[in-house]
Design an enzyme around this catalytic site. Structure first.
Site, PDB file in Angstrom:
ATOM      1  N   CYS A   1       0.835  -1.211   0.000  1.00  0.00           N
ATOM      2  CA  CYS A   1       0.000   0.000   0.000  1.00  0.00           C
ATOM      3  C   CYS A   1       0.870   1.261   0.000  1.00  0.00           C
ATOM      4  O   CYS A   1       1.576   1.539   0.969  1.00  0.00           O
ATOM      5  CB  CYS A   1      -0.898  -0.050   1.235  1.00  0.00           C
TER       6      CYS A   1
ATOM      7  N   CYS B   1       0.137   3.778   2.743  1.00  0.00           N
ATOM      8  CA  CYS B   1       0.600   3.218   4.022  1.00  0.00           C
ATOM      9  C   CYS B   1       2.089   3.505   4.203  1.00  0.00           C
ATOM     10  O   CYS B   1       2.528   3.871   5.302  1.00  0.00           O
ATOM     11  CB  CYS B   1       0.373   1.707   4.073  1.00  0.00           C
TER      12      CYS B   1
END
Length: 104
Positions: free
Chosen positions: A29, A32
């Site tokens: 991600c 993230c």
């Protein structure tokens, strides 16, 4: 920040007397990865007031399902074992710090 699994999260939420901030994330991600250093810096700053941990949603599916994680990154704040607030997606440091302060 320490990475924990589903069982460790359950245990932590039951025993922690401090607020617990859980960063639900995945290695693949992009947002993230952008949030990680920002949250790590704030985790150091507020280490005496709260507990900060990370949960990989791919490796700890039980925790992700138990807390209704459908989008990441999702930082959930817990007090007394109960979710009290969450911050979804990447946000700048100031906004994330304001979120943390609102829970403390």
């Amino acid at each position: 920040m320490r990475i924990i699994n589903s069982q460790e999260l359950k245990d932590l939420l039951q025993v922690s007397e401090k607020p617990v901030f859980v960063d639900f994330y995945a290695d693949w991600c992009g947002p993230c990865r952008m949030l990680a250093p920002v949250l790590s810096a704030l985790a150091e700053k507020y280490a005496d007031q709260a507990v900060f941990v990370k949960v990989n949603v791919d490796e700890s599916e039980e925790a992700a399902m138990a807390h209704g994680i459908s989008s990441i990154p999702n930082v959930i704040a817990f007090k007394g074992g109960k979710a009290v607030a969450n911050q979804l997606g990447f946000v700048p440091e100031g906004a994330l710090e304001a979120f943390i302060q609102s829970v403390l």
